[in-house]
Scaffold this motif. Structure first.
Motif, short mmCIF file in Angstrom:
data_model
loop_
_atom_site.label_atom_id
_atom_site.label_comp_id
_atom_site.label_asym_id
_atom_site.label_seq_id
_atom_site.Cartn_x
_atom_site.Cartn_y
_atom_site.Cartn_z
N MET A 1 0.84 -1.18 0.00
CA MET A 1 0.00 0.00 0.00
C MET A 1 0.89 1.25 0.00
O MET A 1 1.87 1.32 0.73
CB MET A 1 -0.90 -0.02 1.24
CG MET A 1 -1.82 1.17 1.31
SD MET A 1 -2.74 1.21 2.84
CE MET A 1 -4.32 0.71 2.28
N ALA A 2 0.53 2.23 -0.81
CA ALA A 2 1.30 3.47 -0.90
C ALA A 2 1.11 4.31 0.36
O ALA A 2 0.04 4.30 0.97
CB ALA A 2 0.87 4.27 -2.12
N SER A 3 2.15 5.03 0.73
CA SER A 3 2.04 5.92 1.88
C SER A 3 1.36 7.21 1.47
O SER A 3 1.38 7.62 0.31
CB SER A 3 3.42 6.21 2.46
OG SER A 3 4.21 6.88 1.50
N ILE A 4 0.74 7.87 2.43
CA ILE A 4 0.09 9.15 2.17
C ILE A 4 1.16 10.22 2.04
O ILE A 4 2.07 10.32 2.85
CB ILE A 4 -0.90 9.49 3.30
CG1 ILE A 4 -2.01 8.45 3.33
CG2 ILE A 4 -1.45 10.89 3.13
CD1 ILE A 4 -2.97 8.60 4.47
N LYS A 5 1.03 11.04 1.02
CA LYS A 5 1.99 12.10 0.76
C LYS A 5 1.34 13.45 1.02
O LYS A 5 0.16 13.64 0.83
CB LYS A 5 2.42 12.08 -0.71
CG LYS A 5 2.91 10.74 -1.21
CD LYS A 5 4.34 10.52 -0.85
CE LYS A 5 4.94 9.34 -1.55
NZ LYS A 5 4.71 8.06 -0.98
N GLN A 6 2.14 14.40 1.45
CA GLN A 6 1.67 15.77 1.52
C GLN A 6 1.74 16.36 0.12
O GLN A 6 2.54 15.91 -0.71
CB GLN A 6 2.54 16.60 2.45
CG GLN A 6 2.35 16.28 3.91
CD GLN A 6 3.10 17.26 4.79
OE1 GLN A 6 4.05 17.91 4.37
NE2 GLN A 6 2.68 17.36 6.03
N PHE A 7 0.91 17.34 -0.16
CA PHE A 7 0.95 17.98 -1.46
C PHE A 7 0.62 19.44 -1.32
O PHE A 7 0.06 19.88 -0.31
CB PHE A 7 0.00 17.29 -2.45
CG PHE A 7 -1.45 17.48 -2.13
CD1 PHE A 7 -2.18 18.49 -2.73
CD2 PHE A 7 -2.09 16.65 -1.22
CE1 PHE A 7 -3.53 18.67 -2.42
CE2 PHE A 7 -3.44 16.81 -0.92
CZ PHE A 7 -4.15 17.83 -1.52
N GLN A 8 0.98 20.20 -2.32
CA GLN A 8 0.56 21.59 -2.41
C GLN A 8 -0.18 21.76 -3.73
O GLN A 8 -0.01 20.96 -4.65
CB GLN A 8 1.73 22.56 -2.31
CG GLN A 8 2.61 22.66 -3.52
CD GLN A 8 3.72 23.68 -3.32
OE1 GLN A 8 3.94 24.21 -2.24
NE2 GLN A 8 4.44 23.97 -4.38
N VAL A 9 -0.99 22.77 -3.81
CA VAL A 9 -1.71 23.09 -5.03
C VAL A 9 -1.01 24.31 -5.63
O VAL A 9 -0.83 25.32 -4.93
CB VAL A 9 -3.20 23.39 -4.75
CG1 VAL A 9 -3.92 23.80 -6.02
CG2 VAL A 9 -3.87 22.18 -4.11
N PRO A 62 -3.78 27.81 8.41
CA PRO A 62 -3.21 28.01 9.75
C PRO A 62 -3.40 26.81 10.67
O PRO A 62 -2.66 26.66 11.64
CB PRO A 62 -3.94 29.24 10.27
CG PRO A 62 -5.20 29.32 9.49
CD PRO A 62 -4.89 28.72 8.15
N THR A 63 -4.35 25.93 10.36
CA THR A 63 -4.55 24.73 11.18
C THR A 63 -3.61 23.60 10.77
O THR A 63 -3.51 22.61 11.48
CB THR A 63 -6.00 24.22 11.07
OG1 THR A 63 -6.22 23.69 9.76
CG2 THR A 63 -7.00 25.31 11.39
N GLY A 64 -2.98 23.74 9.59
CA GLY A 64 -2.09 22.69 9.11
C GLY A 64 -2.82 21.54 8.44
O GLY A 64 -2.18 20.57 8.02
N VAL A 65 -4.12 21.61 8.30
CA VAL A 65 -4.90 20.51 7.72
C VAL A 65 -4.91 20.58 6.19
O VAL A 65 -4.69 19.58 5.52
CB VAL A 65 -6.35 20.51 8.27
CG1 VAL A 65 -7.20 19.46 7.58
CG2 VAL A 65 -6.34 20.28 9.76
N GLY A 66 -5.19 21.76 5.65
CA GLY A 66 -5.28 21.90 4.19
C GLY A 66 -3.92 22.00 3.54
O GLY A 66 -2.92 22.29 4.20
N PRO A 67 -3.87 21.80 2.23
CA PRO A 67 -2.59 21.88 1.52
C PRO A 67 -2.08 23.31 1.41
O PRO A 67 -2.86 24.26 1.44
CB PRO A 67 -2.92 21.32 0.14
CG PRO A 67 -4.36 21.65 -0.05
CD PRO A 67 -4.99 21.51 1.32
N ARG A 68 -0.80 23.44 1.28
CA ARG A 68 -0.18 24.73 0.98
C ARG A 68 -0.59 25.12 -0.44
O ARG A 68 -0.72 24.27 -1.32
CB ARG A 68 1.34 24.58 1.07
CG ARG A 68 2.12 25.83 0.74
CD ARG A 68 3.61 25.51 0.90
NE ARG A 68 4.42 26.69 0.80
CZ ARG A 68 5.33 26.89 -0.17
NH1 ARG A 68 5.52 25.99 -1.10
NH2 ARG A 68 6.06 27.98 -0.17
N LEU A 69 -0.80 26.41 -0.67
CA LEU A 69 -1.08 26.92 -2.00
C LEU A 69 0.13 27.71 -2.47
O LEU A 69 0.65 28.55 -1.74
CB LEU A 69 -2.32 27.82 -2.00
CG LEU A 69 -3.62 27.20 -1.50
CD1 LEU A 69 -4.76 28.21 -1.60
CD2 LEU A 69 -3.96 25.92 -2.24
#
Length: 144
Positions: A1-9, A62-69
């Motif tokens: 199974m692939a690991s979850i990656k962080q991403f930005q938009v 600011p909560t760190g939940v959503g991706p960086r833009l």
């Protein structure tokens, strides 16, 4: 199974800081502190070679939940419809008139910031209503 990656938009645009600050208002995102060694973003920009000044900008949840833009300057303008867009979830859990009221209220908040209202798609028995919009450089997004 692939690991979850962080991403930005990443947004291609003409004016990165202007578009970033628009999306900060839409999403409640914040501009991060300037790079280490600089008191302000203006100081940082002045330190860059002329051709690199104002070439990018970023904002984050600011909560760190959503991706960086991330917003990067490109020479060409937008020509065709986006192949990918953001759905701004303002009506989650709402249906009917209550959902339409939430979409219209958010639209009324965003238009003075430079957003452009698009087509309202009404609920069809499968999908709930959503409202197409464009940001200040014409990138499509939906109020959902």
């Amino acid at each position: 199974m692939a690991s979850i990656k962080q991403f930005q938009v990443t947004f291609d645009c003409a004016e990165p800081e202007r578009v970033a600050r628009f999306w900060c208002e839409v999403l409640g995102y914040v501009v991060p502190p300037p790079p280490k060694g600089f008191a302000t973003w203006e100081d940082f920009q002045r330190s860059q070679p002329p051709e690199e000044r104002d070439s990018w900008f970023a904002c984050s949840d600011p909560t760190g939940v959503g991706p960086r833009l991330f917003f990067q300057r490109v020479p060409e303008g937008k020509v065709v419809k986006n192949r990918l867009h953001l759905d701004v979830r303002v009506g989650t859990g709402l249906v009917g008139e209550e959902r339409l009221a939430a979409l219209e209220a958010e639209c009324a908040r965003l238009v003075p910031l430079g957003a452009v209202r698009g087509q309202l798609l009404l609920a069809d028995g499968v999908n709930e209503s959503c409202l197409g919009m464009q940001d200040i450089e014409g990138n499509e997004f939906c109020l959902d």
